[in-house]
Design an enzyme around this catalytic site. Structure first.
Site, mmCIF file in Angstrom:
data_model
loop_
_atom_site.group_PDB
_atom_site.id
_atom_site.type_symbol
_atom_site.label_atom_id
_atom_site.label_comp_id
_atom_site.label_asym_id
_atom_site.label_seq_id
_atom_site.Cartn_x
_atom_site.Cartn_y
_atom_site.Cartn_z
ATOM 1 N N ALA A 108 18.854 16.176 71.181
ATOM 2 C CA ALA A 108 18.965 14.926 70.423
ATOM 3 C C ALA A 108 19.966 15.100 69.289
ATOM 4 O O ALA A 108 19.631 15.602 68.223
ATOM 5 C CB ALA A 108 17.588 14.531 69.888
ATOM 6 N N SER A 159 30.379 10.057 68.050
ATOM 7 C CA SER A 159 31.547 10.954 68.048
ATOM 8 C C SER A 159 31.600 11.779 66.770
ATOM 9 O O SER A 159 31.962 12.956 66.796
ATOM 10 C CB SER A 159 32.839 10.129 68.156
ATOM 11 O OG SER A 159 32.810 9.328 69.312
ATOM 12 N N ALA A 209 29.154 20.096 57.503
ATOM 13 C CA ALA A 209 28.794 20.913 58.661
ATOM 14 C C ALA A 209 27.847 22.048 58.274
ATOM 15 O O ALA A 209 26.923 22.381 59.023
ATOM 16 C CB ALA A 209 30.063 21.477 59.293
ATOM 17 N N GLU A 223 29.091 22.889 77.948
ATOM 18 C CA GLU A 223 28.631 21.506 78.149
ATOM 19 C C GLU A 223 29.730 20.660 78.799
ATOM 20 O O GLU A 223 29.475 19.856 79.690
ATOM 21 C CB GLU A 223 28.217 20.896 76.810
ATOM 22 C CG GLU A 223 26.978 21.575 76.247
ATOM 23 C CD GLU A 223 26.671 21.183 74.799
ATOM 24 O OE1 GLU A 223 25.827 21.852 74.209
ATOM 25 O OE2 GLU A 223 27.281 20.228 74.278
ATOM 26 N N ARG A 224 30.952 20.867 78.345
ATOM 27 C CA ARG A 224 32.053 20.047 78.881
ATOM 28 C C ARG A 224 32.395 20.449 80.307
ATOM 29 O O ARG A 224 32.669 19.592 81.151
ATOM 30 C CB ARG A 224 33.254 20.149 77.948
ATOM 31 C CG ARG A 224 32.880 19.436 76.670
ATOM 32 C CD ARG A 224 33.892 19.355 75.617
ATOM 33 N NE ARG A 224 33.263 18.605 74.506
ATOM 34 C CZ ARG A 224 33.734 18.537 73.286
ATOM 35 N NH1 ARG A 224 34.863 19.153 72.986
ATOM 36 N NH2 ARG A 224 33.111 17.839 72.368
ATOM 37 N N GLY A 242 35.389 -2.680 101.309
ATOM 38 C CA GLY A 242 35.352 -4.145 101.272
ATOM 39 C C GLY A 242 34.097 -4.612 100.542
ATOM 40 O O GLY A 242 33.606 -3.930 99.633
ATOM 41 N N THR A 286 33.384 11.611 73.980
ATOM 42 C CA THR A 286 34.173 10.667 74.782
ATOM 43 C C THR A 286 35.496 11.325 75.192
ATOM 44 O O THR A 286 35.945 12.295 74.589
ATOM 45 C CB THR A 286 34.505 9.385 73.985
ATOM 46 O OG1 THR A 286 35.349 9.747 72.879
ATOM 47 C CG2 THR A 286 33.253 8.698 73.468
ATOM 48 N N GLU A 311 38.342 10.213 74.678
ATOM 49 C CA GLU A 311 39.305 10.133 73.555
ATOM 50 C C GLU A 311 39.107 11.351 72.639
ATOM 51 O O GLU A 311 40.079 11.960 72.194
ATOM 52 C CB GLU A 311 39.101 8.835 72.758
ATOM 53 C CG GLU A 311 39.477 7.563 73.519
ATOM 54 C CD GLU A 311 38.484 7.208 74.623
ATOM 55 O OE1 GLU A 311 37.286 7.451 74.472
ATOM 56 O OE2 GLU A 311 38.935 6.683 75.672
HETATM 57 C C1 LIG Z 1 23.696 7.523 79.432
HETATM 58 C C2 LIG Z 1 23.943 8.305 78.172
HETATM 59 C C3 LIG Z 1 23.323 9.539 77.997
HETATM 60 C C4 LIG Z 1 23.505 10.249 76.792
HETATM 61 N N1 LIG Z 1 22.807 11.414 76.595
HETATM 62 C C5 LIG Z 1 22.813 11.988 75.357
HETATM 63 C C6 LIG Z 1 21.950 13.072 75.047
HETATM 64 O O1 LIG Z 1 21.193 13.565 75.892
HETATM 65 N N2 LIG Z 1 21.949 13.561 73.790
HETATM 66 C C7 LIG Z 1 22.765 13.050 72.806
HETATM 67 O O2 LIG Z 1 22.710 13.536 71.688
HETATM 68 N N3 LIG Z 1 23.618 12.025 73.066
HETATM 69 C C8 LIG Z 1 23.647 11.480 74.318
HETATM 70 N N4 LIG Z 1 24.485 10.419 74.604
HETATM 71 C C9 LIG Z 1 25.353 9.909 73.541
HETATM 72 C C10 LIG Z 1 26.843 10.156 73.774
HETATM 73 O O3 LIG Z 1 27.151 11.515 73.655
HETATM 74 C C11 LIG Z 1 27.598 9.251 72.773
HETATM 75 O O4 LIG Z 1 27.431 7.918 73.227
HETATM 76 C C12 LIG Z 1 29.078 9.591 72.681
HETATM 77 O O5 LIG Z 1 29.261 10.844 72.048
HETATM 78 C C13 LIG Z 1 29.885 8.532 71.905
HETATM 79 O O6 LIG Z 1 29.272 8.206 70.695
HETATM 80 P P1 LIG Z 1 29.041 6.634 70.339
HETATM 81 O O7 LIG Z 1 28.327 6.030 71.497
HETATM 82 O O8 LIG Z 1 28.392 6.568 69.006
HETATM 83 O O9 LIG Z 1 30.501 6.026 70.282
HETATM 84 P P2 LIG Z 1 31.441 5.939 68.986
HETATM 85 O O10 LIG Z 1 31.515 7.269 68.343
HETATM 86 O O11 LIG Z 1 30.991 4.784 68.164
HETATM 87 O O12 LIG Z 1 32.839 5.614 69.650
HETATM 88 C C14 LIG Z 1 33.313 4.259 69.924
HETATM 89 C C15 LIG Z 1 34.749 4.358 70.456
HETATM 90 O O13 LIG Z 1 35.588 4.921 69.437
HETATM 91 C C16 LIG Z 1 36.314 6.004 69.993
HETATM 92 N N5 LIG Z 1 36.568 7.019 68.964
HETATM 93 C C17 LIG Z 1 35.679 7.581 68.123
HETATM 94 N N6 LIG Z 1 36.273 8.500 67.346
HETATM 95 C C18 LIG Z 1 37.582 8.522 67.708
HETATM 96 C C19 LIG Z 1 38.731 9.278 67.294
HETATM 97 N N7 LIG Z 1 38.636 10.216 66.336
HETATM 98 N N8 LIG Z 1 39.923 9.015 67.889
HETATM 99 C C20 LIG Z 1 40.014 8.094 68.873
HETATM 100 N N9 LIG Z 1 38.977 7.360 69.312
HETATM 101 C C21 LIG Z 1 37.771 7.574 68.740
HETATM 102 C C22 LIG Z 1 35.419 6.554 71.090
HETATM 103 O O14 LIG Z 1 36.171 7.322 72.020
HETATM 104 C C23 LIG Z 1 34.874 5.264 71.685
HETATM 105 O O15 LIG Z 1 35.798 4.732 72.590
HETATM 106 C C24 LIG Z 1 24.369 9.725 75.800
HETATM 107 C C25 LIG Z 1 25.031 8.503 76.012
HETATM 108 C C26 LIG Z 1 24.815 7.792 77.162
HETATM 109 C C27 LIG Z 1 25.498 6.453 77.321
#
Ligand SMILES: Cc1cc2nc3c(=O)[nH]c(=O)nc-3n(C[C@H](O)[C@H](O)[C@H](O)COP(=O)(O)OP(=O)(O)OC[C@H]3O[C@@H](n4cnc5c(N)ncnc54)[C@H](O)[C@@H]3O)c2cc1C
Length: 385
Positions: free
Chosen positions: A130, A138, A184, A250-251, A347, A373, A375
């Site tokens: 979590a 992000s 951090a 992880e990645r 199709g 993400t 990005e």
């Molecule tokens: C199905 C699912 C399962 C998940 N499982 C887990 C889990 O088990 N544990 C957990 O902790 N999280 C989990 N997540 C969360 C996931 O890791 C986050 O949704 C992801 O890291 C993006 O964070 P956010 O949704 O807050 O998007 P935001 O951080 O709000 O990003 C919104 C947009 O802004 C862009 N953006 C943000 N910063 C920058 C930057 N510096 N430069 C350019 N673009 C940027 C992003 O790429 C995105 O397009 C899960 C998400 C989903 C949908």
């Protein structure tokens, strides 16, 4: 059988071929027949975790001394790949084994390892991690969940969202701030066994467009009282470094999910275009279909070679975060492109849920978002320029 004509990669020894057969049988026989029901109920059955444990498919990296098989990431890679090739995308086993378990194997005290690892291997404990909060995805440094020392305990307060395995998990690695002003350096991880914890509450299982068999959820901590020895590491403030050290694995794991699904998309599409007749000929006989599939196979082959290269480097302890980010971003993007092209070749049937490619289209999309993400992957890669 793979649709890619590549030799077995050097990292995959005979024991891994046997594991791959066991895993494939498990996913096809024990999981696939229940998958539609799991999607409808929004979660897998709890007992599939115990069956996966009995079959030896959980906690591959746990040493034998703690009840595990004493394997490596190579074992997790094989299991993850087979799960995705079989279409069992919504089961959170790979996250449990290759993301949650390593935190305890690598940073846990002897007492913590003995307490948790055997039950993570058996499936009695289901893991989750979590990190994400409503206001921090992000930008992980912006998290607001706090952990405050209170005698022999910590009190944790905050809310998390989008947590994979969130309804079924009973062991959760929670990212907190023990020193909120210190960025951090103020970050600490706690391992929370939820079955016996006051102040822990699960929120909604979230309504997603895909991965419907996973119980992705909100979690709430309201003066959640955990013993002081739930802290991971030698003391407070080690959490951010621990998180950063786990990023390459992880990645890479997410790139392996994507690789498994690419192979599945090609396999189901080849079957379909060979069987479907249009204008008196099979769809595969149109030059367009052949070219599209030739492009997909070429790109999938290039992706697989790169993923195998990353696995080899990771097994030698030499995979850096930027290269792992290249694999995550490029292969998950490619996955969506290939699945989209494969759907088109179906199709209208490709848009019908009863065809596997339709669910793959929904399930694949999130891979470009979670685990950082794509990005953010590019931000990390660009730092090396
Ligand atoms: C199905 C699912 C399962 C998940 N499982 C887990 C889990 O088990 N544990 C957990 O902790 N999280 C989990 N997540 C969360 C996931 O890791 C986050 O949704 C992801 O890291 C993006 O964070 P956010 O949704 O807050 O998007 P935001 O951080 O709000 O990003 C919104 C947009 O802004 C862009 N953006 C943000 N910063 C920058 C930057 N510096 N430069 C350019 N673009 C940027 C992003 O790429 C995105 O397009 C899960 C998400 C989903 C949908």
């Amino acid at each position: 059988m793979s649709v890619l004509d590549l030799p077995r990669p050097a990292w995959m020894g005979e024991d891994l071929v046997l594991l791959s057969d066991t895993a494939r049988r498990f996913f096809l026989e024990e999981c696939a027949p229940h998958y539609d029901r799991w999607e409808a109920q929004g979660a897998v059955d709890r007992d599939i975790w115990l069956k996966a444990g009995e079959t030896g498919l959980l906690g591959a990296e746990v040493p034998e001394a703690y009840g595990g098989p004493g394997g490596s990431f190579a074992h997790d890679a094989v299991i993850t790949w087979e799960a995705n090739r079989a279409g069992i995308d919504g089961w959170g086993g790979p996250l449990h084994s290759a993301i949650v378990v390593p935190y305890i194997v690598q940073y846990g005290s002897e007492e913590q390892k003995q307490r948790w690892l055997p039950r993570l291997v058996s499936g009695e404990l289901i893991g989750a991690i979590a990190m994400t909060e409503p206001g921090a995805g992000s930008d992980l440094q912006a998290i607001r969940t706090t952990a405050r020392r209170d005698g022999n305990h910590y009190l944790i307060n905050g809310a998390k969202t989008f947590i994979t395995n969130g309804q079924l998990a009973n062991l959760i690695v929670v990212v907190t701030k023990t020193a909120p002003g210190e960025g951090a350096k103020g970050t600490s991880l706690f391992v929370v066994e939820t079955d016996e914890t006051e102040g822990f509450r699960r929120g909604r299982a979230l309504d997603k467009i895909g991965l419907k068999a996973n119980d992705t959820s909100e979690l709430f901590f309201e003066d959640m009282r955990v013993p002081a020895d739930a802290l991971l590491g030698h003391g407070e403030g080690e959490g951010f470094v621990q998180l950063m050290q786990q990023l390459p694995q992880e990645r890479l794991l997410i790139a392996i999910y994507a690789m498994g699904r690419i192979e599945r998309a090609l396999a189901v599409t080849l079957d379909y275009v060979k069987a479907r007749q249009v204008f008196g000929q099979a769809v595969i006989d149109f030059q367009n279909s052949r070219f599209v599939l030739a492009e997909c196979k070429s790109e999938a082959t290039i992706a697989k070679v790169f993923v195998d290269h990353c696995i080899e480097r990771h097994l030698r302890g030499e995979l850096d975060t930027a290269t792992a980010s290249m694999a995550k971003y490029w292969v998950t993007d490619l996955q969506c492109t290939i699945i989209d092209r494969c759907l088109q070749l179906h199709g209208g049937y490709g848009y019908m849920n009863e065809y596997p490619i339709a669910r793959m289209y929904r399930d694949a999309r999130v891979e470009r978002i979670y685990g950082g993400t794509n990005e953010i992957m590019k931000v990390v890669i660009a730092r090396t320029l």
